[in-house]
Design a protein around this motif. Structure first.
Motif, PDB file in Angstrom:
ATOM      1  N   GLN A  82       0.895  -1.190   0.022  1.00  0.00           N
ATOM      2  CA  GLN A  82       0.162  -0.046  -0.126  1.00  0.00           C
ATOM      3  C   GLN A  82       1.009   1.317   0.301  1.00  0.00           C
ATOM      4  OE1 GLN A  82      -3.532  -0.237  -0.192  1.00  0.00           O
ATOM      5  NE2 GLN A  82      -3.286  -2.293  -0.462  1.00  0.00           N
ATOM      6  N   ALA A  83       2.185   1.017   0.157  1.00  0.00           N
ATOM      7  CA  ALA A  83       2.970   2.251   0.147  1.00  0.00           C
ATOM      8  C   ALA A  83       2.984   3.286  -0.929  1.00  0.00           C
ATOM      9  CB  ALA A  83       4.483   1.858   0.399  1.00  0.00           C
ATOM     10  N   THR A  84       2.859   3.026  -2.245  1.00  0.00           N
ATOM     11  CA  THR A  84       2.856   3.915  -3.199  1.00  0.00           C
ATOM     12  C   THR A  84       1.422   4.629  -3.005  1.00  0.00           C
ATOM     13  OG1 THR A  84       3.901   2.391  -4.694  1.00  0.00           O
ATOM     14  CG2 THR A  84       2.747   4.203  -5.543  1.00  0.00           C
ATOM     15  N   ALA A  85       0.222   4.099  -2.961  1.00  0.00           N
ATOM     16  CA  ALA A  85      -0.885   4.577  -2.863  1.00  0.00           C
ATOM     17  C   ALA A  85      -1.034   5.647  -1.560  1.00  0.00           C
ATOM     18  CB  ALA A  85      -2.173   3.559  -2.853  1.00  0.00           C
ATOM     19  N   ARG A 108      10.499   0.942  -7.708  1.00  0.00           N
ATOM     20  CA  ARG A 108      10.485   2.463  -8.235  1.00  0.00           C
ATOM     21  C   ARG A 108       9.070   3.156  -8.208  1.00  0.00           C
ATOM     22  NH1 ARG A 108      13.324   4.964 -12.156  1.00  0.00           N
ATOM     23  NH2 ARG A 108      12.343   6.249 -13.571  1.00  0.00           N
ATOM     24  N   GLU A 109       8.080   2.544  -8.165  1.00  0.00           N
ATOM     25  CA  GLU A 109       6.888   3.376  -8.115  1.00  0.00           C
ATOM     26  C   GLU A 109       6.657   4.138  -6.813  1.00  0.00           C
ATOM     27  OE1 GLU A 109       3.486   1.195  -9.045  1.00  0.00           O
ATOM     28  OE2 GLU A 109       3.886   1.079 -11.271  1.00  0.00           O
ATOM     29  N   ALA A 110       7.158   3.379  -5.588  1.00  0.00           N
ATOM     30  CA  ALA A 110       7.088   3.750  -4.066  1.00  0.00           C
ATOM     31  C   ALA A 110       8.123   5.012  -4.076  1.00  0.00           C
ATOM     32  CB  ALA A 110       7.300   2.878  -3.190  1.00  0.00           C
ATOM     33  N   ILE A 139      20.868   3.240   2.328  1.00  0.00           N
ATOM     34  CA  ILE A 139      19.649   2.576   2.511  1.00  0.00           C
ATOM     35  C   ILE A 139      19.245   1.699   1.375  1.00  0.00           C
ATOM     36  CG2 ILE A 139      18.822   3.664   4.718  1.00  0.00           C
ATOM     37  CD1 ILE A 139      16.903   5.201   3.010  1.00  0.00           C
ATOM     38  N   GLY A 140      19.927   2.107   0.274  1.00  0.00           N
ATOM     39  CA  GLY A 140      19.811   1.420  -0.936  1.00  0.00           C
ATOM     40  C   GLY A 140      18.692   1.796  -2.028  1.00  0.00           C
ATOM     41  N   ASP A 145      17.717  11.519  -6.842  1.00  0.00           N
ATOM     42  CA  ASP A 145      16.852  12.586  -6.521  1.00  0.00           C
ATOM     43  C   ASP A 145      16.348  12.484  -5.300  1.00  0.00           C
ATOM     44  OD1 ASP A 145      17.851  14.065  -8.801  1.00  0.00           O
ATOM     45  OD2 ASP A 145      16.101  13.617  -9.802  1.00  0.00           O
ATOM     46  N   LEU A 146      15.773  11.258  -5.140  1.00  0.00           N
ATOM     47  CA  LEU A 146      15.171  11.103  -3.600  1.00  0.00           C
ATOM     48  C   LEU A 146      16.082  11.000  -2.501  1.00  0.00           C
ATOM     49  CD1 LEU A 146      12.758  10.352  -2.098  1.00  0.00           C
ATOM     50  CD2 LEU A 146      13.045   7.717  -2.619  1.00  0.00           C
TER      51      LEU A 146
END
Length: 232
Positions: A82-85, A108-110, A139-140, A145-146
């Protein structure tokens, strides 16, 4: 309290800045308090397990919510797929507290969703408090950019509690349960069970709480020793 809860994640009653004890990590608490007060907008907290990172994020979330602003605590290791949403739906918060960031490393999406969230919060002057065991660059995460966004406000490290801090933690948590834990008993617990991490010590405190209530006994060293030894 304007705290948004996700997927049934509840904030413990003990999750307050006042309840954060110990001198070794007092500088981290002070930095989080600066963010709560609105004097900074971004901070990344990292350090070993059971050094208070989650407590500080939950306490910040509660304090900001108590002030009438919108805040949310998001434990990425618990929310799973559920992380991405969830990350996508938090753009309008006044403060987002993101725990266990490494849980989305390589997703990638998250990662894109968290990147978008960081930019959206910054554009509105909203706050982001994040945490993991290691600093952002270690942390990989796949998106450079993130990594840079998470490091914008600086990273601050927690360190393991020493014996005085652990004793204070035991005494304060006992008091929150309505228990009186004498110094001699606290020292005995640390001497004989000090190899346990903080969550394990809290479990021991739960056991003693139930035992003392059932037996109507004070937490003396003999009683604690007998209780933890178990039935014979």
């Amino acid at each position: 309290m304007a705290v948004q809860l996700v997927l049934g994640v509840q904030l413990p009653q003990s999750a307050t800045l006042d309840a954060f004890v110990g001198q070794r990590n007092a500088h981290v608490k002070a930095s989080v308090a600066e963010l709560v007060a609105g004097r900074t907008e971004r901070l990344f907290v990292h350090g070993p397990t059971a050094t208070g990172k989650t407590h500080l994020l939950q306490a910040a979330c509660r304090a900001i919510g108590d002030s009438g602003q919108r805040s949310v605590y998001l434990p990425l290791a618990q929310v799973g797929r559920q992380a991405t949403a969830l990350l996508t739906g938090l753009q309008d918060m006044d403060c987002v507290c993101v725990d266990d960031v490494a849980a989305i490393a390589g997703d990638r999406e998250a990662e894109i969703a968290l990147l978008s969230l960081t930019d959206g919060l910054r554009a509105r002057g909203a706050r982001l408090l994040a945490a993991d065991a290691e600093p952002p660059r270690e942390i990989g995460l796949a998106l450079p950019d993130l990594v840079s966004r998470l490091a914008w406000g600086g990273a601050i490290a927690t360190i393991e509690l020493d014996e005085p801090d652990r004793q204070e933690l035991l005494t304060r948590r006992a008091a929150q349960r309505g228990m009186e834990l004498p110094d001699a008993t606290a020292r005995w617990l640390l001497r004989h069970h000090g190899e346990h991490d903080v969550p394990a010590l809290m479990t021991i405190l739960d056991t003693l709480d139930h035992a003392s209530l059932s037996a109507h006994r004070r937490l003396t060293v003999p009683f604690v020793k007998q209780t933890l030894a178990g039935p014979r």
